[in-house]
Write an enzyme that holds these catalytic residues in place. Structure first.
Site, PDB file in Angstrom:
ATOM      1  N   THR A  30       0.846  -1.408   0.124  1.00 48.52           N
ATOM      2  CA  THR A  30       0.090  -0.227   0.144  1.00 48.52           C
ATOM      3  C   THR A  30       0.870   1.123  -0.118  1.00 48.52           C
ATOM      4  OG1 THR A  30      -1.858  -1.267   1.145  1.00 48.52           O
ATOM      5  CG2 THR A  30      -1.755   1.265   1.290  1.00 48.52           C
ATOM      6  N   SER A  75       1.361  -7.241  -1.361  1.00 46.90           N
ATOM      7  CA  SER A  75       1.943  -8.639  -0.545  1.00 46.90           C
ATOM      8  C   SER A  75       0.898  -9.836  -0.778  1.00 46.90           C
ATOM      9  CB  SER A  75       2.472  -8.233   0.770  1.00 46.90           C
ATOM     10  OG  SER A  75       1.173  -7.865   1.605  1.00 46.90           O
ATOM     11  N   THR A  93       0.850  -4.965   4.066  1.00 46.62           N
ATOM     12  CA  THR A  93       0.536  -5.235   5.494  1.00 46.62           C
ATOM     13  C   THR A  93       0.005  -6.690   5.457  1.00 46.62           C
ATOM     14  OG1 THR A  93      -1.410  -4.052   5.306  1.00 46.62           O
ATOM     15  CG2 THR A  93       0.402  -3.017   6.252  1.00 46.62           C
ATOM     16  N   ASP A  94      -0.637  -7.222   4.261  1.00 46.93           N
ATOM     17  CA  ASP A  94      -1.284  -8.446   4.319  1.00 46.93           C
ATOM     18  C   ASP A  94      -0.580  -9.746   4.651  1.00 46.93           C
ATOM     19  OD1 ASP A  94      -3.426  -6.997   3.499  1.00 46.93           O
ATOM     20  OD2 ASP A  94      -3.714  -8.155   1.327  1.00 46.93           O
TER      21      ASP A  94
END
EC number: 3.5.1.1
Length: 334
Positions: free
Chosen positions: A12, A64, A97-98
């Site tokens: 992001t 990610s 962040t995933d």
């Protein structure tokens, strides 16, 4: 002068919406955010002061959620390469962040603690009026230059909080601080890093071989009415190990004890994790609960999420260990 090297992988923090033309000749519309901003441009809007030199590279430029195991290994391999460079004092990785918890944990497993490795990213994309990417990156760089964190292994720096990679997990989809778990080792106040704790660390694993990318570790979630036979199907279908994300402190319903015994007899390790968003696996219950699952041959994931447990399992499988060796090693590195 301290030199911090930043490895950009996308996420992001590097994402902006892209214009997409529809095939039915309607007006152009805005598509979803796509990782398309290079790390040099992100650094360009990040204000960092002090006796500091920053170098950077774009290793990947992707969300990610799209990473596979080979790419995760590639990121960690590059981190290790940069750590070995005597002219680099610390490494910062920008990452989505995933799946940050997986990549950061693999980095922690192979990190000897000689230099800081800090992961960061953003929850709001680069074009957002209140994007958090530059602030998170600035704090990650500041943390990386602090000698007090240089021996703490891989860390996650997000929204003013620095956490250990081990045990961290994404527990909120949109909050500015999406991570929980792990140990909070430091917090920022007025751009000053205040230490809180020292993370508990383990011995270092060797970087997995290239076979890491093809290892199959299935994750199966227990829920009311779930089919324990899926574990056996997974093993017969080629899974090298299975992570059972149990309920609560690590429990599962009827049939799971027998399924774990069956997989153990087949030489397929089973890791017992929890589907709960925080807290360790603590075998307490019988009648098919965690006590019985461990007795049947499963190994506890401890504080690891099902997905960090999967990363450790994949590392051990590449070493071609027996089920017994797997349990012993997993317990020592979890």
């Amino acid at each position: 002068m301290t030199r911090v090297h930043i490895i950009g992988t996308g996420g992001t923090i590097a994402s902006k919406p892209e214009s997409a033309s529809r095939s039915n000749d309607l007006d152009d519309s805005t598509s979803g955010a796509v990782a398309s901003v290079g790390i040099a441009d992100i650094i360009g809007v990040t204000s960092v002061e002090g006796d500091l030199e920053v170098s950077s590279e774009d290793l990947l430029l992707t969300g990610s959620y799209a990473l596979d195991m080979s790419q995760i290994l590639m990121i960690v391999d590059q981190i290790q390469n940069r750590i070995k460079d005597p002219h680099i004092n610390a490494v910062v990785v920008t990452h989505g962040t995933d799946t940050m918890e997986e990549t950061a944990f693999l980095s922690e497993l192979v990190n000897d603690g000689s230099k800081a490795v800090i992961f960061t990213g953003a929850q709001r994309s680069a074009e957002h009026a209140d994007t958090d990417g530059p602030r998170n990156l600035r704090q990650a760089i500041l943390a990386a230059t602090d000698p007090r964190v240089s021996s703490m292994g891989a860390l996650v720096c997000f929204d003013g909080v620095v956490q250990s990679a081990r045990g961290v997990r994404k527990s909120h989809t949109t909050a500015s601080q999406p991570f929980s778990g792990g140990a909070t080792v430091a917090t920022f106040h007025d751009n000053k890093l205040e230490m809180v704790a020292t993370p508990d660390r383990r011995s270092t694993l060797a970087l997995p071989a290239n076979g890491f990318g093809s290892v199959r570790i299935d994750v199966h979630f227990a829920y009311p009415g779930s089919d324990s036979g899926e574990l056996i199907k997974a093993a017969r279908g080629g899974a090298n190990a299975v992570v059972l994300a149990g309920t609560g402190v690590g429990n599962a319903g009827p049939g799971y004890v027998e399924a774990v015994m069956h997989l153990t007899d087949m030489g397929v390790p089973v890791v017992l994790a929890s589907r709960a968003p925080s807290g360790p696996v603590v075998p307490i219950y019988g009648n098919g609960g965690g006590v019985d699952l461990i007795a049947a041959g499963a190994v506890s994931a401890g504080v690891l999420s099902p997905f960090q447990a999967r990363i450790l399992a994949a590392c051990l499988i590449t070493q071609e260990v027996s089920v017994f060796e797997f349990k012993e090693l997993f317990s020592s590195y979890r």
